[in-house]
Design a protein around this motif. Sequence first.
Motif, short mmCIF file in Angstrom:
data_model
loop_
_atom_site.label_atom_id
_atom_site.label_comp_id
_atom_site.label_asym_id
_atom_site.label_seq_id
_atom_site.Cartn_x
_atom_site.Cartn_y
_atom_site.Cartn_z
N ARG A 177 2.24 4.85 -0.70
CA ARG A 177 1.83 5.97 -0.90
C ARG A 177 2.80 7.11 -0.98
O ARG A 177 3.52 7.12 0.02
CB ARG A 177 0.71 6.37 -0.24
CG ARG A 177 -0.01 7.72 -0.71
CD ARG A 177 -1.05 7.93 0.27
NE ARG A 177 -1.66 9.14 -0.02
CZ ARG A 177 -2.72 9.37 -0.78
NH1 ARG A 177 -3.19 8.48 -1.49
NH2 ARG A 177 -3.19 10.71 -1.02
N GLY A 197 1.44 3.18 3.55
CA GLY A 197 2.03 2.03 3.45
C GLY A 197 3.30 1.74 4.16
O GLY A 197 3.62 2.23 4.99
N ASP A 217 -1.11 3.72 -3.42
CA ASP A 217 -1.26 2.25 -3.11
C ASP A 217 -0.67 1.43 -3.83
O ASP A 217 -1.50 0.50 -4.60
CB ASP A 217 -3.17 2.25 -3.17
CG ASP A 217 -3.38 1.04 -2.48
OD1 ASP A 217 -2.69 0.50 -1.74
OD2 ASP A 217 -4.69 0.71 -2.74
N ARG A 276 0.10 4.18 -10.12
CA ARG A 276 -0.32 2.86 -9.76
C ARG A 276 0.20 1.59 -10.42
O ARG A 276 0.71 1.71 -11.62
CB ARG A 276 -1.92 2.93 -9.96
CG ARG A 276 -2.32 4.08 -9.13
CD ARG A 276 -4.15 4.25 -9.69
NE ARG A 276 -4.42 5.42 -8.99
CZ ARG A 276 -5.70 5.75 -9.47
NH1 ARG A 276 -6.58 5.08 -10.11
NH2 ARG A 276 -6.03 6.99 -9.24
N GLY A 308 0.54 -1.30 0.04
CA GLY A 308 0.05 -0.09 0.00
C GLY A 308 0.75 1.38 -0.16
O GLY A 308 0.52 2.36 0.76
#
Lengths: 326, 327
Positions: free
Chosen positions: A11, A67, A26, A232, A9
Motif C-alpha cells: 500500500r 504491506g 493492497d 490495484r 499487500g
Amino acid sequence: MSALLSVQGLRVEIARRGRAMTAIDDVSFEIAAGEILGVVGESGAGKSVTGTAVLGLLERPARQAGGRILFDGRRIDTLDEDAMRALRGKEIAAVFQDPLTSLDPLMTIGDQLTETIRTHLDLNPAEAVERAARLLAEVGIPAPRERLASYPHEMSGGMRQRVVLALAFSCEPRLIIADEPTTALDVSIQAQILDLLRAMCRERGTAVMLVTHDMGVIAEVADRVAVMYAGRLVEVGPTASLLAAAAHPYTRGLMASIPDLHRRDVELAQIPGSMPRPDAPVPGCAFHPRCPRALVRCASERPPTFTVGASEVACWLADPVARSAA
Amino acid sequence: MSFVLGRLGQTVLVLLVAAFVSFALFRYVGDPVNNMVGQSASLADREAMRAALGLDDAFILQFARFVGNALTGDFGMSYRFGQPVATLIAERFPATLELALISMLIATGLGVPLGVWTALHRDHWAAQALMAASLIGVALPTFLIGIALILFFSVWLGWLPSFGRGQVVAIGGWSTGLLTTSGLRALVLPAVTLGVFQLALILRLARAEMLEVMRADFIRFARARGLKPRAIQYRHALRNTLVPVVTMIGLQFGNVFAFSIIVETVFQWPGLGLLVIQAIQFADVPLLAAYLVLIALCFAVINLAVDLAYVAIDPRVRSGAGVRRTA
Ligand SMILES: Nc1ncnc2c1ncn2[C@@H]1O[C@H](COP(=O)(O)OP(=O)(O)OP(=O)(O)O)[C@@H](O)[C@H]1O
Ligand code: SF4
Ligand SMILES: [Mg+2]
C-alpha cells in the motif's frame, strides 16, 4: 518454488494538501527467479509507483503505508538506507524510460560504468575498466573500448539505452525493474532493445518486472502478466492464458484495444470512460463505472482475489459461489 | 579549438562596437575643440586645432585613428585633470579590480557551498535561516550595508578602517593593497559590502539549481545504481549545478563594476568609480570614453573566462553540440 520477489499487500500513500491519497492499494504479486513479469495498465494505474517501491526509492510525498516486500525470502522494505543501497544496482537493478536523460551528461559512459561496478564489486580500476568494456560489447556496442571515453550526447538514443542496459547488468543483478524501457525510443529500435533485454535475461537467469503500455511487447517477452487498474491488481496470470481468455472485464477491454494501447491518455477504444484518480477513489470495484458486466454488488463491495485456472482475478464474476449458483 | 577561436572573434567584435560608441561619444558630445582650447580662442586657432586633431578627415579615418590610439593606450588628455587619461586610469584601475575580484571571490566561495548545503538540508533550521538571510541580502541597498558596516566595525568596535585603501605596494606599475596588513584591513568592509548582494544571489541560484538537478532522471538512475549519497551529490549533482552557476557569476561581474561606484563613494575608495563620478560631473568626455572601452574589455575578458570554464566543465560544449544553457 519460493519466489525471488514477493510483494504482499503493498500500500502506497501520497500526501497531497495534508491528505493521504492511496496510490497503491493492497497489491500482491510474485516474481520467480529468471521470470519476466509484464505489468500493464492505463497511465496513472500505479505501475511506476509499484516499481519504485520495490527499489526502495519512494520519496516524499509518496510513502509505503503498508504491506511487505521480500527479496530472496528476506524482507527488504524495512532495511535501512545503507543496506538497501547495497542491494540496489547489485541485486535489484533498474532501467528507466528515457535513455536520453538517464545518464549523467557530464561524465563519460566508461566512468559511469566503472563507478557503478566499483561501488558494488571489489575490483581495482583496471579490472573495472575491463569489465565495463566487456559489458559494452555484450550489449552490442561496436568498438567498446573506444566507446568508454564517449559522453552520452555523442551516442544515439538506442545506443544510450544499450549503455543503460549495460549499467543495469553491470553487477549481475537477479532482478531488473524495467519501467517502459523502450517507450521513448524510435519504433524501429524498440524491438532491438527488447530482444537484447530478453536475451541477456535468459542467458543469466535474470528476473524482470517489465512495465509497458504495449500489449505486443507483453505477448512477445512476458512469462506472466499483471494488470493494474487504479492502484490495484485486477488480474495476474500466464501470458498465454491471459491473451487467450482473460477473466477480468478490464483485461478483455485492454486486449480489444491492443493497437491503440501505447497511445497514452487516450481513452481505451473498447472501454468508455476513464480510470478514477487516487484523489477521487471509487467504492466497491474501482472499475464498476466502466464495466459492461457490472453486478449490483460491484458498486459497494470490493471484489477479493479469486483463483481461476492459473490466474488470480479480482472480479465478482470469478466468484466460485456466484458461478456455481448460476 | 574552433569554439575558442569563434569566441575570440566575437570578443573582438564586441570591443569594436564599444570603441565605436565611445568614439561617437568623444567626437559628437560637445565640441572637442571648444573643450580643449576654451571659449576665448580665435577662429584661426580653432581651425588649426581642428586640423591638428584631424576632425576634418573622413569619419572612417577618424575612427581608425581612435582605435589605433586606443590600442597603444592613448585616449587623449582629461579635460578636468589635464593629465593623460591612460595615466589616470592606470592609477585607479588596480583599486577597483582588486575590490571587485575579492568581493566576487568571497561571494562565490561562500555562496556556492552554502547554496549546495541548503539544497541538501532543506529542512535544517540553519538552511531556512540562510534562505531568509539571503532574501534580506538581495533586498538591502548596497550603500545601507556599507554604512551599517562602518557604523558597527569602524565607529563602535573600531576594528577596521572606514575609508581609503591603506598602504599599497607597487609591483611593476600595479599598485596592490593585498600585500600589506593595512591594505587588507582597508579592503574588508568595502569588499564585504560589495559582495553581500552577489553572495545572496549566488547562494539562491546554487540552491535552486541543485534542487532541480537532484530531481533529474539521471540522479534517480544514479540512486537506482546504488551509488553512495556523496557520489550522487558531489560527483553528479554538483557538477551539473555548476554549469548555470558559472554563467551567472560571469554575468554578475558587470553588476559588480556598476555597484563598485556606490561602494567606492561610501568608502572613499580611490578606484575608477570615484574617478568616473567626477568625470561625469565635469563632462570629461575623453575619460568617460576610455572608461567605457575599459569596462567593455573587462566584460569581454570575463566572458571569455566563462566560456573557457564551460569547456572545462561541459563536454557538450567541447564537441560543439551546443546544448549550452545561458541564464
Ligand atoms: N511524486 C508524486 N506526487 C504526486 N502524485 C504522484 C507521484 N507519483 C505518482 N503519483 C500518482 O500516483 C499514481 C500512479 O502513478 P504511476 O506513475 O505509478 O502511474 P503509471 O502506471 O506508471 O502511469 P504511466 O503509464 O503514465 O507511467 C498517479 O495517479 C500519479 O498521479
Ligand atoms: S467486479 Fe464487477 S464491476 Fe468489477 S470488473 Fe468484475 S464485474 Fe465488473
Ligand atoms: Mg509510469
